[in-house]
Scaffold this motif. Sequence first.
Motif, PDB file in Angstrom:
ATOM      1  N   ASN A 118       0.820  -1.201   0.000  1.00 43.38           N
ATOM      2  CA  ASN A 118       0.000   0.000   0.000  1.00 43.38           C
ATOM      3  C   ASN A 118       0.863   1.264   0.000  1.00 43.38           C
ATOM      4  O   ASN A 118       1.826   1.361   0.739  1.00 43.38           O
ATOM      5  N   ASN A 119       0.500   2.211  -0.855  1.00 45.01           N
ATOM      6  CA  ASN A 119       1.180   3.509  -0.879  1.00 45.01           C
ATOM      7  C   ASN A 119       0.116   4.596  -0.887  1.00 45.01           C
ATOM      8  O   ASN A 119      -0.278   5.101  -1.937  1.00 45.01           O
ATOM      9  N   PRO A 120      -0.388   4.964   0.294  1.00 48.76           N
ATOM     10  CA  PRO A 120      -1.472   5.955   0.334  1.00 48.76           C
ATOM     11  C   PRO A 120      -1.053   7.319  -0.163  1.00 48.76           C
ATOM     12  O   PRO A 120      -1.902   8.106  -0.603  1.00 48.76           O
ATOM     13  N   ILE A 121       0.236   7.621  -0.127  1.00 47.77           N
ATOM     14  CA  ILE A 121       0.713   8.918  -0.629  1.00 47.77           C
ATOM     15  C   ILE A 121       0.449   9.018  -2.128  1.00 47.77           C
ATOM     16  O   ILE A 121      -0.114  10.005  -2.619  1.00 47.77           O
ATOM     17  N   ALA A 122       0.854   7.990  -2.861  1.00 45.92           N
ATOM     18  CA  ALA A 122       0.638   7.998  -4.311  1.00 45.92           C
ATOM     19  C   ALA A 122      -0.845   8.064  -4.637  1.00 45.92           C
ATOM     20  O   ALA A 122      -1.260   8.776  -5.569  1.00 45.92           O
ATOM     21  N   SER A 123      -1.660   7.350  -3.882  1.00 45.74           N
ATOM     22  CA  SER A 123      -3.105   7.327  -4.143  1.00 45.74           C
ATOM     23  C   SER A 123      -3.722   8.711  -4.010  1.00 45.74           C
ATOM     24  O   SER A 123      -4.551   9.122  -4.824  1.00 45.74           O
ATOM     25  N   ILE A 124      -3.312   9.450  -2.988  1.00 44.09           N
ATOM     26  CA  ILE A 124      -3.880  10.787  -2.786  1.00 44.09           C
ATOM     27  C   ILE A 124      -3.331  11.781  -3.812  1.00 44.09           C
ATOM     28  O   ILE A 124      -4.074  12.600  -4.364  1.00 44.09           O
ATOM     29  N   LEU A 125      -2.035  11.704  -4.100  1.00 44.67           N
ATOM     30  CA  LEU A 125      -1.453  12.650  -5.049  1.00 44.67           C
ATOM     31  C   LEU A 125      -1.927  12.415  -6.482  1.00 44.67           C
ATOM     32  O   LEU A 125      -1.815  13.306  -7.327  1.00 44.67           O
ATOM     33  N   ARG A 128      -4.982  12.177  -7.128  1.00 41.94           N
ATOM     34  CA  ARG A 128      -6.275  12.850  -7.182  1.00 41.94           C
ATOM     35  C   ARG A 128      -6.239  14.304  -6.725  1.00 41.94           C
ATOM     36  O   ARG A 128      -7.186  15.056  -6.976  1.00 41.94           O
ATOM     37  N   HIS A 129      -5.168  14.691  -6.034  1.00 46.33           N
ATOM     38  CA  HIS A 129      -5.106  16.032  -5.454  1.00 46.33           C
ATOM     39  C   HIS A 129      -3.738  16.650  -5.716  1.00 46.33           C
ATOM     40  O   HIS A 129      -2.737  15.934  -5.810  1.00 46.33           O
ATOM     41  N   PRO A 130      -3.656  17.982  -5.815  1.00 45.26           N
ATOM     42  CA  PRO A 130      -2.372  18.622  -6.123  1.00 45.26           C
ATOM     43  C   PRO A 130      -1.350  18.521  -5.004  1.00 45.26           C
ATOM     44  O   PRO A 130      -0.146  18.609  -5.243  1.00 45.26           O
ATOM     45  N   ALA A 131      -1.824  18.357  -3.774  1.00 49.80           N
ATOM     46  CA  ALA A 131      -0.916  18.225  -2.633  1.00 49.80           C
ATOM     47  C   ALA A 131      -1.607  17.417  -1.553  1.00 49.80           C
ATOM     48  O   ALA A 131      -2.840  17.294  -1.530  1.00 49.80           O
ATOM     49  N   LEU A 132      -0.808  16.855  -0.679  1.00 50.89           N
ATOM     50  CA  LEU A 132      -1.304  16.076   0.447  1.00 50.89           C
ATOM     51  C   LEU A 132      -1.029  16.877   1.722  1.00 50.89           C
ATOM     52  O   LEU A 132       0.086  17.348   1.932  1.00 50.89           O
ATOM     53  N   VAL A 133      -2.049  17.039   2.551  1.00 50.88           N
ATOM     54  CA  VAL A 133      -1.922  17.838   3.766  1.00 50.88           C
ATOM     55  C   VAL A 133      -1.561  16.938   4.945  1.00 50.88           C
ATOM     56  O   VAL A 133      -2.346  16.070   5.339  1.00 50.88           O
TER      57      VAL A 133
END
Length: 314
Positions: A2-9, A11-16
Motif C-alpha cells: 500500500n502507498n497511500p501517498i501515491a493514491s492521494i497525489l 487525485r489532489h495537487p498536494a497532500l496535507v
Amino acid sequence: MNNPIASILERHPALVIDGALATELQRRGCDLDDDLWSAKILLEQPEAIKQLHYDYLKSGADCAITASYQATIEGFMKRGLREGEALALIQKSVKLAIEARDEFWADESNRAGRSKPFVAASVGPYGAYLADGSEYRGNYGLSETALMDFHRPRMRALIDAGADILACETIPCLIEAQALVKLLAEFQSISAWISFSCRDETHVNEGQRLQDCVRLVEASPFVAAIGVNCTSPEYIPTLIREAKKATEKPVLVYPNSGESYDPSRNDWDGHPVYESFGEEARTWFDAGARLIGGCCRTTPEDIKEISNWVRALE
C-alpha cells in the motif's frame, strides 16, 4: 504494498500532513515535563490524543501521525513497564489514530472533496529516546546494526497494529536513515516516508548534505516520499530544492514554527518565524513540495489554513 501517498497525489495537487502532537497536547493542558514526552499521554490521557487526531482531520489533514515518536520499549521499561506492556502501548498509538480516522470518515459530511485519510505511524529517531535533544545533533556513536536493533521491534509493533505507512521522522543523520531503509527491506510489507531534521539550508543536523542523504535513501522501493521536518521554516524553500535535485519521489515538508527547543527545560524558546504559517506554506508548494504540514508548535488552525488553499487549487 500500500502507498497511500501515491493514491492521494493522483487525485489532489498536494497532500496535507497534520500538525504538532506533543506541543498541541501541552497547549491543551497535558503535562509533558517527562522523558517520555508525548508518549506519557498514551499512559495517562489516551482520549486526548484521539481527540487531537480527529481535530486535525477535521481541519483538513489527509493523515494522522501517531503518538509513537517517543514511545519506545526501552523508554517504557525504564518507567517500570514490562516489555509486553510497552509493546501494547506502542500499538495503542496506532489504534487511537485508526479510531479517530474511522469515526471521522463515518460521517459522510466529512467526505466531500476528500480522499480517505491514512494513519502514519511515527518512528522517531534514537535521539528522541535519549530525551536530551539528540535529534537536533545526531552523533550517537552507534553502528548501523545497533540502530537497526533499536528500531526493529517498535517498527514491527507499529506494522502489526495496522498502520498504513511509517513516518520515519526527525532523522538527524545519514546512518540512521540507512538503518531504517534496511529495516523496510527486511519487512517488505509497508512503505514509509523518510524525513530529516536540518540545521541550515543544505545540511541535516549531524552535518551531512541533505542532497546526499536523499540520494542514498531514495533508491529504496519502500520509500514513498522524502523530505524535512522539525526544521525552521526559513530554511524550507532551499531545502526543498536541494532534495529535488536528488529524487523524483514526492518531497514532503512539515517544519516547526521556527522556535528553538531547549532540552534542559523541555520547552521552546523564541517566537514563530512567520505570522501566518499556513499562508507561508504556499511558497513550499511553489518550490516543489507535495506533502505539506506542520511540526512542533503548529496547531489545527495552521493546518486548516494549508488545507484551505490546497483545496482551492483543485
